[in-house]
Design a protein around this motif. Sequence first.
Motif, short mmCIF file in Angstrom:
data_model
loop_
_atom_site.label_atom_id
_atom_site.label_comp_id
_atom_site.label_asym_id
_atom_site.label_seq_id
_atom_site.Cartn_x
_atom_site.Cartn_y
_atom_site.Cartn_z
N ILE A 1 0.80 -73.67 -60.38
CA ILE A 1 0.50 -72.34 -59.84
C ILE A 1 -0.94 -72.35 -59.34
CG2 ILE A 1 0.13 -69.92 -60.51
CD1 ILE A 1 2.55 -70.25 -62.41
N ALA A 2 -1.14 -71.92 -58.10
CA ALA A 2 -2.49 -71.91 -57.52
C ALA A 2 -3.37 -70.90 -58.27
CB ALA A 2 -2.41 -71.54 -56.05
N PHE A 3 -4.47 -71.39 -58.84
CA PHE A 3 -5.38 -70.53 -59.59
C PHE A 3 -6.72 -71.26 -59.71
CE2 PHE A 3 -6.61 -68.37 -63.77
CZ PHE A 3 -6.85 -67.15 -63.17
N SER A 4 -7.76 -70.50 -60.02
CA SER A 4 -9.11 -71.07 -60.07
C SER A 4 -9.34 -71.94 -61.30
CB SER A 4 -10.14 -69.93 -60.04
OG SER A 4 -9.88 -69.03 -61.09
N ARG A 5 -8.53 -71.77 -62.33
CA ARG A 5 -8.67 -72.55 -63.56
C ARG A 5 -7.31 -73.05 -64.03
NH1 ARG A 5 -11.13 -68.44 -67.44
NH2 ARG A 5 -9.92 -67.08 -66.10
N GLY A 6 -7.32 -73.97 -65.00
CA GLY A 6 -6.07 -74.48 -65.56
C GLY A 6 -6.13 -74.49 -67.07
N LEU A 7 -5.00 -74.85 -67.68
CA LEU A 7 -4.91 -74.84 -69.14
C LEU A 7 -5.32 -76.19 -69.71
CD1 LEU A 7 -1.65 -72.75 -69.50
CD2 LEU A 7 -4.00 -72.02 -69.95
N ASP A 8 -6.20 -76.14 -70.68
CA ASP A 8 -6.73 -77.35 -71.30
C ASP A 8 -5.67 -77.96 -72.23
OD1 ASP A 8 -8.63 -79.23 -71.77
OD2 ASP A 8 -9.80 -78.06 -73.19
N GLY A 9 -5.78 -79.26 -72.45
CA GLY A 9 -4.86 -79.89 -73.39
C GLY A 9 -4.70 -81.37 -73.11
N HIS A 10 -4.12 -82.06 -74.08
CA HIS A 10 -3.83 -83.49 -73.97
C HIS A 10 -2.72 -83.70 -72.93
CE1 HIS A 10 -3.25 -87.63 -75.28
NE2 HIS A 10 -1.98 -87.38 -75.47
N SER A 11 -1.78 -82.74 -72.89
CA SER A 11 -0.70 -82.74 -71.90
C SER A 11 -1.20 -82.02 -70.65
CB SER A 11 0.50 -82.00 -72.48
OG SER A 11 0.14 -80.63 -72.67
N ASP A 12 -0.27 -81.53 -69.83
CA ASP A 12 -0.69 -80.74 -68.67
C ASP A 12 -1.03 -79.29 -69.07
OD1 ASP A 12 1.74 -79.50 -69.02
OD2 ASP A 12 2.48 -79.85 -66.99
N GLY A 13 -0.89 -78.96 -70.35
CA GLY A 13 -1.30 -77.65 -70.86
C GLY A 13 -0.30 -76.53 -70.65
N ASP A 14 0.92 -76.87 -70.23
CA ASP A 14 1.94 -75.87 -69.90
C ASP A 14 2.41 -75.13 -71.16
OD1 ASP A 14 4.23 -74.45 -69.15
OD2 ASP A 14 4.90 -76.00 -67.76
N ALA A 15 1.71 -74.04 -71.48
CA ALA A 15 1.99 -73.30 -72.72
C ALA A 15 3.42 -72.76 -72.75
CB ALA A 15 1.00 -72.15 -72.89
N ALA A 16 3.96 -72.39 -71.58
CA ALA A 16 5.32 -71.85 -71.54
C ALA A 16 6.35 -72.93 -71.88
CB ALA A 16 5.61 -71.26 -70.17
N ALA A 17 6.19 -74.11 -71.27
CA ALA A 17 7.11 -75.22 -71.58
C ALA A 17 7.00 -75.61 -73.05
CB ALA A 17 6.82 -76.42 -70.68
N HIS A 18 5.78 -75.57 -73.58
CA HIS A 18 5.58 -75.95 -74.99
C HIS A 18 6.25 -74.93 -75.92
CE1 HIS A 18 1.71 -78.37 -73.82
NE2 HIS A 18 2.80 -78.78 -73.20
N ALA A 19 6.15 -73.66 -75.57
CA ALA A 19 6.81 -72.63 -76.40
C ALA A 19 8.32 -72.82 -76.39
CB ALA A 19 6.43 -71.24 -75.90
N VAL A 20 8.87 -73.16 -75.22
CA VAL A 20 10.32 -73.40 -75.12
C VAL A 20 10.71 -74.63 -75.94
CG1 VAL A 20 12.21 -74.00 -73.56
CG2 VAL A 20 10.52 -72.28 -72.86
N ALA A 21 9.93 -75.70 -75.82
CA ALA A 21 10.23 -76.93 -76.57
C ALA A 21 10.20 -76.66 -78.07
CB ALA A 21 9.23 -78.03 -76.21
N ASP A 22 9.18 -75.92 -78.53
CA ASP A 22 9.07 -75.64 -79.96
C ASP A 22 10.23 -74.76 -80.43
OD1 ASP A 22 7.47 -76.66 -81.93
OD2 ASP A 22 6.07 -74.98 -81.94
N ALA A 23 10.65 -73.82 -79.58
CA ALA A 23 11.78 -72.97 -79.93
C ALA A 23 13.06 -73.79 -80.05
CB ALA A 23 11.96 -71.88 -78.86
N LEU A 24 13.26 -74.73 -79.12
CA LEU A 24 14.46 -75.58 -79.16
C LEU A 24 14.45 -76.46 -80.41
CD1 LEU A 24 14.65 -76.53 -75.39
CD2 LEU A 24 16.39 -75.24 -76.67
N LEU A 25 13.28 -77.02 -80.73
CA LEU A 25 13.18 -77.86 -81.93
C LEU A 25 13.49 -77.02 -83.16
CD1 LEU A 25 9.97 -79.86 -80.96
CD2 LEU A 25 12.31 -80.77 -81.09
#
Length: 168
Positions: free
Chosen positions: A33-57
Amino acid sequence: MVRDPDSVPRVGFGYDIHRLVEGRPLFLGCVEIAFSRGLDGHSDGDAAAHAVADALLGAAGLEDIGTHFPPGDPRWAGVGGGELLTETRRLLAERGLRPLQVSVTIVAEAPRLAPHRAAMQAATAAALGLDPAAVSFKGRTNEGLDAVGRGEAIAAYAVVLAVAASGP
Ligand code: MG
């Protein structure tokens, strides 16, 4: 009557938050998503994908995302949300389960997420082998409150249903 526990849908809940920083692209819901900043992290920082993955687990009764995708493991350095969800789907399949439905709420003061909802829905559904109609994304602000409201971070919450892979 005792029912087979795998014959009923299993619910899972996930939450994640990442800090917004300069000099990184913003990934949410498996899309950039075009934006002036991004999400920090070891991965690409996609908090939404991470929340979905944790929910599935969680739905599968498996250990959390940090256990399956350790932050220090070079295999997952910079990993994208889509790849992480595909791997999570594989972990569920090993348990005889598959995702059925995903509902995500992203909390971000900026950018506006409505224009990206359909793309996040399609990309997340594709990673999980789901029809896009089985995936919902909602965006909201934090009304200026706390770190998310100050634009210092983006958080995501996800609820999922998983069912037996062999079922209808
Ligand atoms: Mg995360």
